[in-house]
Design a protein around this motif. Structure first.
Motif, PDB file in Angstrom:
ATOM      1  N   ASP A 107       0.826  -1.209   0.000  1.00  0.00           N
ATOM      2  CA  ASP A 107       0.000   0.000   0.000  1.00  0.00           C
ATOM      3  C   ASP A 107       0.861   1.260   0.000  1.00  0.00           C
ATOM      4  N   LYS A 108       1.955   1.207   0.758  1.00  0.00           N
ATOM      5  CA  LYS A 108       2.855   2.360   0.863  1.00  0.00           C
ATOM      6  C   LYS A 108       3.465   2.707  -0.497  1.00  0.00           C
ATOM      7  N   LEU A 109       3.944   1.688  -1.221  1.00  0.00           N
ATOM      8  CA  LEU A 109       4.567   1.916  -2.532  1.00  0.00           C
ATOM      9  C   LEU A 109       3.550   2.434  -3.536  1.00  0.00           C
ATOM     10  N   ASN A 110       2.326   1.899  -3.473  1.00  0.00           N
ATOM     11  CA  ASN A 110       1.290   2.352  -4.397  1.00  0.00           C
ATOM     12  C   ASN A 110       0.841   3.777  -4.084  1.00  0.00           C
ATOM     13  N   GLU A 111       0.796   4.126  -2.783  1.00  0.00           N
ATOM     14  CA  GLU A 111       0.434   5.480  -2.389  1.00  0.00           C
ATOM     15  C   GLU A 111       1.471   6.486  -2.884  1.00  0.00           C
ATOM     16  N   LEU A 112       2.732   6.068  -2.844  1.00  0.00           N
ATOM     17  CA  LEU A 112       3.827   6.940  -3.303  1.00  0.00           C
ATOM     18  C   LEU A 112       3.957   6.935  -4.826  1.00  0.00           C
ATOM     19  N   GLU A 113       3.111   6.099  -5.489  1.00  0.00           N
ATOM     20  CA  GLU A 113       3.108   5.973  -6.953  1.00  0.00           C
ATOM     21  C   GLU A 113       4.481   5.576  -7.497  1.00  0.00           C
ATOM     22  N   ILE A 114       5.128   4.679  -6.774  1.00  0.00           N
ATOM     23  CA  ILE A 114       6.408   4.142  -7.241  1.00  0.00           C
ATOM     24  C   ILE A 114       6.121   3.131  -8.345  1.00  0.00           C
TER      25      ILE A 114
ATOM     26  N   TYR B  76     -11.989 -18.769  -8.940  1.00  0.00           N
ATOM     27  CA  TYR B  76     -13.332 -19.148  -8.497  1.00  0.00           C
ATOM     28  C   TYR B  76     -14.350 -19.071  -9.627  1.00  0.00           C
ATOM     29  N   SER B  77     -14.323 -17.968 -10.377  1.00  0.00           N
ATOM     30  CA  SER B  77     -15.337 -17.742 -11.404  1.00  0.00           C
ATOM     31  C   SER B  77     -14.848 -18.018 -12.821  1.00  0.00           C
ATOM     32  N   GLY B  78     -13.514 -18.066 -12.991  1.00  0.00           N
ATOM     33  CA  GLY B  78     -12.969 -18.253 -14.333  1.00  0.00           C
ATOM     34  C   GLY B  78     -12.917 -16.956 -15.123  1.00  0.00           C
ATOM     35  N   PHE B  79     -13.347 -15.851 -14.500  1.00  0.00           N
ATOM     36  CA  PHE B  79     -13.337 -14.559 -15.178  1.00  0.00           C
ATOM     37  C   PHE B  79     -11.902 -14.115 -15.462  1.00  0.00           C
ATOM     38  N   ILE B  80     -11.673 -13.632 -16.673  1.00  0.00           N
ATOM     39  CA  ILE B  80     -10.343 -13.178 -17.080  1.00  0.00           C
ATOM     40  C   ILE B  80     -10.307 -11.648 -17.036  1.00  0.00           C
ATOM     41  N   ARG B  81      -9.428 -11.116 -16.215  1.00  0.00           N
ATOM     42  CA  ARG B  81      -9.278  -9.671 -16.136  1.00  0.00           C
ATOM     43  C   ARG B  81      -8.007  -9.246 -16.858  1.00  0.00           C
ATOM     44  N   THR B  82      -8.159  -8.337 -17.793  1.00  0.00           N
ATOM     45  CA  THR B  82      -7.024  -7.826 -18.554  1.00  0.00           C
ATOM     46  C   THR B  82      -6.632  -6.462 -18.017  1.00  0.00           C
ATOM     47  N   THR B  83      -5.347  -6.299 -17.731  1.00  0.00           N
ATOM     48  CA  THR B  83      -4.850  -5.031 -17.190  1.00  0.00           C
ATOM     49  C   THR B  83      -3.683  -4.533 -18.041  1.00  0.00           C
ATOM     50  N   LYS B  84      -3.722  -3.276 -18.390  1.00  0.00           N
ATOM     51  CA  LYS B  84      -2.593  -2.701 -19.122  1.00  0.00           C
ATOM     52  C   LYS B  84      -1.360  -2.721 -18.226  1.00  0.00           C
ATOM     53  N   LYS B  85      -0.220  -3.106 -18.795  1.00  0.00           N
ATOM     54  CA  LYS B  85       0.995  -3.214 -17.992  1.00  0.00           C
ATOM     55  C   LYS B  85       1.370  -1.887 -17.346  1.00  0.00           C
ATOM     56  N   GLN B  86       1.024  -0.797 -18.001  1.00  0.00           N
ATOM     57  CA  GLN B  86       1.351   0.517 -17.445  1.00  0.00           C
ATOM     58  C   GLN B  86       0.510   0.842 -16.211  1.00  0.00           C
ATOM     59  N   ASP B  87      -0.547   0.034 -15.998  1.00  0.00           N
ATOM     60  CA  ASP B  87      -1.422   0.263 -14.845  1.00  0.00           C
ATOM     61  C   ASP B  87      -1.210  -0.746 -13.719  1.00  0.00           C
ATOM     62  N   VAL B  88      -0.272  -1.693 -13.892  1.00  0.00           N
ATOM     63  CA  VAL B  88      -0.035  -2.730 -12.886  1.00  0.00           C
ATOM     64  C   VAL B  88       0.522  -2.110 -11.605  1.00  0.00           C
TER      65      VAL B  88
ATOM     66  N   THR C 282       6.156   0.049 -10.973  1.00  0.00           N
ATOM     67  CA  THR C 282       6.615  -1.336 -11.000  1.00  0.00           C
ATOM     68  C   THR C 282       7.429  -1.555 -12.281  1.00  0.00           C
ATOM     69  N   ARG C 283       8.060  -2.697 -12.401  1.00  0.00           N
ATOM     70  CA  ARG C 283       8.807  -3.002 -13.620  1.00  0.00           C
ATOM     71  C   ARG C 283       7.863  -3.042 -14.825  1.00  0.00           C
ATOM     72  N   TYR C 284       6.661  -3.546 -14.628  1.00  0.00           N
ATOM     73  CA  TYR C 284       5.696  -3.666 -15.725  1.00  0.00           C
ATOM     74  C   TYR C 284       5.323  -2.313 -16.325  1.00  0.00           C
ATOM     75  N   ASN C 285       5.363  -1.254 -15.500  1.00  0.00           N
ATOM     76  CA  ASN C 285       4.877   0.047 -15.964  1.00  0.00           C
ATOM     77  C   ASN C 285       5.646   0.602 -17.156  1.00  0.00           C
ATOM     78  N   SER C 286       6.844   0.090 -17.381  1.00  0.00           N
ATOM     79  CA  SER C 286       7.639   0.570 -18.516  1.00  0.00           C
ATOM     80  C   SER C 286       7.421  -0.268 -19.775  1.00  0.00           C
ATOM     81  N   TYR C 287       6.582  -1.326 -19.654  1.00  0.00           N
ATOM     82  CA  TYR C 287       6.319  -2.203 -20.785  1.00  0.00           C
ATOM     83  C   TYR C 287       5.018  -1.854 -21.482  1.00  0.00           C
ATOM     84  N   LYS C 288       4.901  -2.270 -22.722  1.00  0.00           N
ATOM     85  CA  LYS C 288       3.662  -2.117 -23.469  1.00  0.00           C
ATOM     86  C   LYS C 288       2.866  -3.417 -23.382  1.00  0.00           C
TER      87      LYS C 288
END
Length: 307
Positions: free
Chosen positions: A195-202, A219-231, A204-210
């Motif tokens: 939570d601390k790192l996310n609050e400081l908006e530090i 549980y549900s089998g639902f697939i959630r897609t997230t942009k790497k820049q938003d991880v 992640t490695r993924y954020n520099s990827y496309k």
């Protein structure tokens, strides 16, 4: 009916391309007036050392042979059939029983002839030896690269690849690593550090990827897609960082320990990891219960799970 079998492994040269194999197989069919043929294309990246069960097209070919719909089989060469002795003997035993004609290029391999069978067995042994030797040499080369301090595989957070392919410290990410260890030693649990790192908006490695990541709800089998820049940071990523010995100079590769550039002093790393269990009482993680609707309710706006 003629069966045309094609396969390409990662180690094969471009001249062995699927396209070239198909062209040669079709040419063989035309020159021998074999108007009916069936293509069994294993595709690219399939090793000749793989078992029959791991080669769907070869498995299908054998099934068709057993069912009597195939009378002739064409391969560019014996390497396309196998690079493992057990596959050779398994396949040849079937074609001998079913009296199937096997062609490597334009040459008929008459396995009812003892000499031909012996020659094929010897060549199969050579194919197996070459594959195992190549694998051994590749592993040796990779371990030598790691021993020299070069990058091999995925680069852990906190490091980068130097111009000479050496594993070097990424100073910006290293500061984040140090911050994580400091927060952990000060008593913060994984959830609170996350939570601390996310609050400081530090970032992640993924954020520099496309591109995007895909997460499947167990549980549900639902697939959630997230942009790497938003991880965002997660407690599991924090945990893997704290427990990773590479930061104290111990790089594990293929079950062997090598040295790595030190970001966290070994004694400090040991102290943080010993203290990690105590921090679970201050993790900020809610008590786990097996609720009936767990994992099934999602926010309509962002698709994230409700808890």
């Amino acid at each position: 009916m003629l069966a045309i079998y094609t396969r390409l492994s990662k180690e094969d040269e471009a001249s062995n391309s699927i396209k070239n194999q198909l062209n040669e197989g079709k040419k063989f069919a035309k020159e021998n007036n074999l108007l009916e043929y069936k293509i069994f294309n294993e595709g690219e990246g399939i090793s000749g050392g793989a078992s029959v069960s791991d080669r769907p097209q070869l498995k299908r070919l054998i099934q068709d042979i057993n069912q009597g719909s195939i009378s002739k089989v064409w391969f560019r060469n014996q390497n396309r059939l196998e690079r493992q002795q057990i596959t050779f003997h398994f396949f040849v035993d079937i074609v001998r029983k079913k009296k199937i004609e096997v062609y490597f290029g334009d040459k008929l391999a008459d396995y009812s002839d003892a000499s031909t069978y012996l020659q094929g067995s010897i060549l199969s042994s050579i194919n197996t030896y070459q594959r195992e030797l190549q694998s051994q040499q590749t592993k040796t080369s990779l371990h030598n690269n790691v021993a020299q301090g070069k990058v091999q595989g995925m680069i852990p957070y906190g490091y980068s690849k130097g111009s000479d392919s050496m594993l070097i410290i990424n100073e910006n990410e290293a500061e984040v690593i140090k911050k994580i260890f400091e927060l952990s030693l000060n008593g913060l649990g994984l959830e609170k550090i996350k939570d601390k790192l996310n609050e400081l908006e530090i970032p992640t490695r993924y954020n520099s990827y496309k591109g995007s990541t895909r997460n499947v709800n167990k549980y549900s089998g639902f697939i959630r897609t997230t942009k790497k820049q938003d991880v965002k940071w997660s407690h599991s990523s924090i945990s893997s960082i704290i427990k990773n010995k590479i930061y104290k100079g111990v790089r594990l590769y293929g079950g062997i320990e090598y040295s790595s550039p030190i970001i966290i002093e070994p004694t400090y790393w040991d102290s943080v990891n010993k203290n990690l269990k105590a921090n679970r009482l201050n993790s900020g993680k809610s008590t786990s219960h097996k609720y009936l609707l767990k994992g099934l309710l999602r926010c309509q706006r962002c698709n994230r799970n409700y808890y």
